[in-house]
Design a protein around this motif. Structure first.
Motif, PDB file in Angstrom:
ATOM      1  N   GLN A 178       0.809  -1.310  -0.018  1.00 18.32           N
ATOM      2  CA  GLN A 178       0.052   0.000   0.111  1.00 18.32           C
ATOM      3  C   GLN A 178       0.811   1.392  -0.010  1.00 18.32           C
ATOM      4  OE1 GLN A 178      -3.240  -0.377  -0.386  1.00 18.32           O
ATOM      5  NE2 GLN A 178      -3.363   2.027  -0.829  1.00 18.32           N
ATOM      6  N   TYR A 181       1.334   2.269  -3.651  1.00 20.34           N
ATOM      7  CA  TYR A 181       0.137   2.750  -4.190  1.00 20.34           C
ATOM      8  C   TYR A 181      -0.253   3.909  -3.654  1.00 20.34           C
ATOM      9  CZ  TYR A 181      -0.031  -2.249  -5.186  1.00 20.34           C
ATOM     10  OH  TYR A 181       0.497  -3.554  -5.534  1.00 20.34           O
ATOM     11  N   SER A 185      -0.201   7.552  -6.122  1.00 20.87           N
ATOM     12  CA  SER A 185      -1.447   8.209  -6.115  1.00 20.87           C
ATOM     13  C   SER A 185      -1.158   9.967  -5.805  1.00 20.87           C
ATOM     14  CB  SER A 185      -2.566   7.757  -5.031  1.00 20.87           C
ATOM     15  OG  SER A 185      -3.603   8.757  -5.095  1.00 20.87           O
ATOM     16  N   HIS A 246      -0.508  -2.817 -10.898  1.00 21.36           N
ATOM     17  CA  HIS A 246      -0.829  -1.513 -10.713  1.00 21.36           C
ATOM     18  C   HIS A 246      -0.491  -0.370 -11.469  1.00 21.36           C
ATOM     19  CE1 HIS A 246      -2.297   1.331  -7.517  1.00 21.36           C
ATOM     20  NE2 HIS A 246      -1.173   1.960  -7.971  1.00 21.36           N
TER      21      HIS A 246
END
Length: 427
Positions: A178, A181, A185, A246
């Motif tokens: 995470q 990610y 973002s 991803h």
């Protein structure tokens, strides 16, 4: 018609900005992983479907090398583009004071002071994240990191804050993906190009794979120790697949450079579970060799190459790819320059003691220097730290496991290669 033309003109600056945007960079660094332990490298049992796919989509150098088979200096070379004797981070840990036990030392003021010297060496050498700031890159450190806080490496974001080789950063891959990610973002929100350092402690011990993966290999491996390591490689491959997915699923595939390699090799001792003598920390290919991949759709033609490549090549390669003029001369080459790659026939490297002998004198910690010329490999021991070792010469084409030392019957070749090695660096 006029309205469509007007709208097209309005959109033109955005399209040009997107076309001119520097590519993102994701660097995957495997940890303690033998060069042959992949499906695409010919392993008959270990399953690495995601890395196999990455290799098929990349310019993949099957004869890649790191200059040093020890984690900390290898990673320092990767992020600086310099040999260990140039950046001075030659070893994992500072010198141990006489009479102090290793575990006691790692919590001592002397240890912290030594790590500070090592971190300053890295800062003075210059790092890729620092260089990328010229183009506005945000950069994230995850996983293995030896030099105190991620900020010491020039990263704008990171997980490691001061532990010996990663602290909270070591959760990446094993527990979560995470943070990567979230960082991507944030970079997209800021409309900034990004650099991700994904260096999980995988397949590095402790070899604690999920039971579902261990079951795949328990009856196929020569021992449970080996089965656990194989399962760790499989688990690591899964995390790489998640990261690739991803990027690709979020529309970033065409403008992201993926780079892959291992920091050093590992061969599991089937009886003990520890590393075998011709792997990690050694002067042999079992510790030094790794596949090196570069994926950049539309810019890099996928190919399996037997040309020589080295981890020190990645900094100049990436700087050239993103349009940053280097401020110094790097010893490596641009791996996307086909003429430079084909012209190169020789690699050099050096291996050092696990703990520094002298934090400021690289030669004091030297164990071996090595040179590969074509398929000939010469290893020259340092007489201070390896007084009982002999000069070794191998033909890697017919003897990839480096079993038969040819030095005695090839005096002229030993002399010629020694001269090249000394011209590169003679301590």
């Amino acid at each position: 018609m006029i309205r469509r033309l007007f709208l097209s003109l309005l959109a033109l600056p955005c399209l040009l900005a997107a076309a001119d945007a520097p590519p993102n960079i994701v660097m995957i660094i495997s940890d303690d992983h033998l060069y042959s332990d992949y499906g695409f490298m010919g392993h008959k049992t270990i399953q690495t479907p995601n890395l196999d796919r990455l290799a098929a989509e990349s310019l993949t150098f099957t004869r890649g090398y790191v200059p040093c088979s020890l984690c900390c200096p290898s990673l320092a070379s990767l992020i600086t583009g310099l040999y260990p004797h140039q950046h001075k981070v030659t070893s994992n840990d500072p010198p141990i004071p006489a009479g102090m036990k290793p575990r006691e030392f790692q919590t001592s003021p002397q240890f912290d002071a030594g790590r500070e010297v090592i971190s300053k060496h890295l800062e003075e050498a210059g790092t890729l994240p620092t260089m990328l700031k010229q183009k506005g890159y945000l950069s994230l450190q995850t996983g293995k990191w030896w030099q105190k806080s991620y900020e010491r490496g020039g990263f704008t974001h990171g997980m490691t804050h001061g532990g010996r080789h990663g602290d909270a950063g070591l959760d990446i891959g094993r527990k979560t993906m995470q943070p990567i990610y979230d960082f991507i973002s944030e970079a997209k929100k800021q409309q900034k190009p990004f650099f991700v350092w994904y260096a999980p402690m995988m397949p590095h011990d402790p070899h604690t794979p999920p039971q579902r993966l261990l079951e795949k290999y328990k009856d196929k491996a020569p021992s449970e120790h080996v089965a656990k390591y194989w399962a760790m490689v499989d688990w690591f491959d899964e995390t790489c697949g998640e990261l690739l997915k991803h990027i690709d699923d979020n529309g970033m595939k065409e403008n992201t450079i993926f780079v892959y390699l291992s920091d050093n090799g590992w061969i599991t001792n089937p009886k003990t579970g520890r590393y075998a003598e011709k792997s990690k920390q050694s002067q042999y290919d079992g510790g030094l060799r790794t596949p090196i991949m570069v994926r950049w759709p539309g810019h890099v033609q996928p190919k399996m190459s037997e040309d020589l490549a080295q981890s020190i090549d990645l900094v100049p390669t990436l700087l050239k790819a993103v349009g940053i003029a280097p401020t110094k001369t790097f010893p490596g080459i641009d791996l996307l320059d086909t003429s430079a790659v084909s012209a190169r026939k020789t690699l050099y490297g050096e291996c050092f003691t696990h703990n520094f002998v002298d934090l400021n004198v690289p030669a004091s910690s030297l164990r071996w220097r090595w040179i590969i010329n074509g398929y000939d490999k010469l290893i020259v021991p340092d007489k201070t730290n390896q007084p009982n070792d002999v000069v070794e010469l191998y033909d890697l084409n017919v003897d990839p496991s480096e079993v038969k030392n040819l030095a005695a019957e090839n005096a002229d070749k030993v002399k010629a290669l020694s001269a090249k090695l000394n011209a590169w660096w003679k301590p």
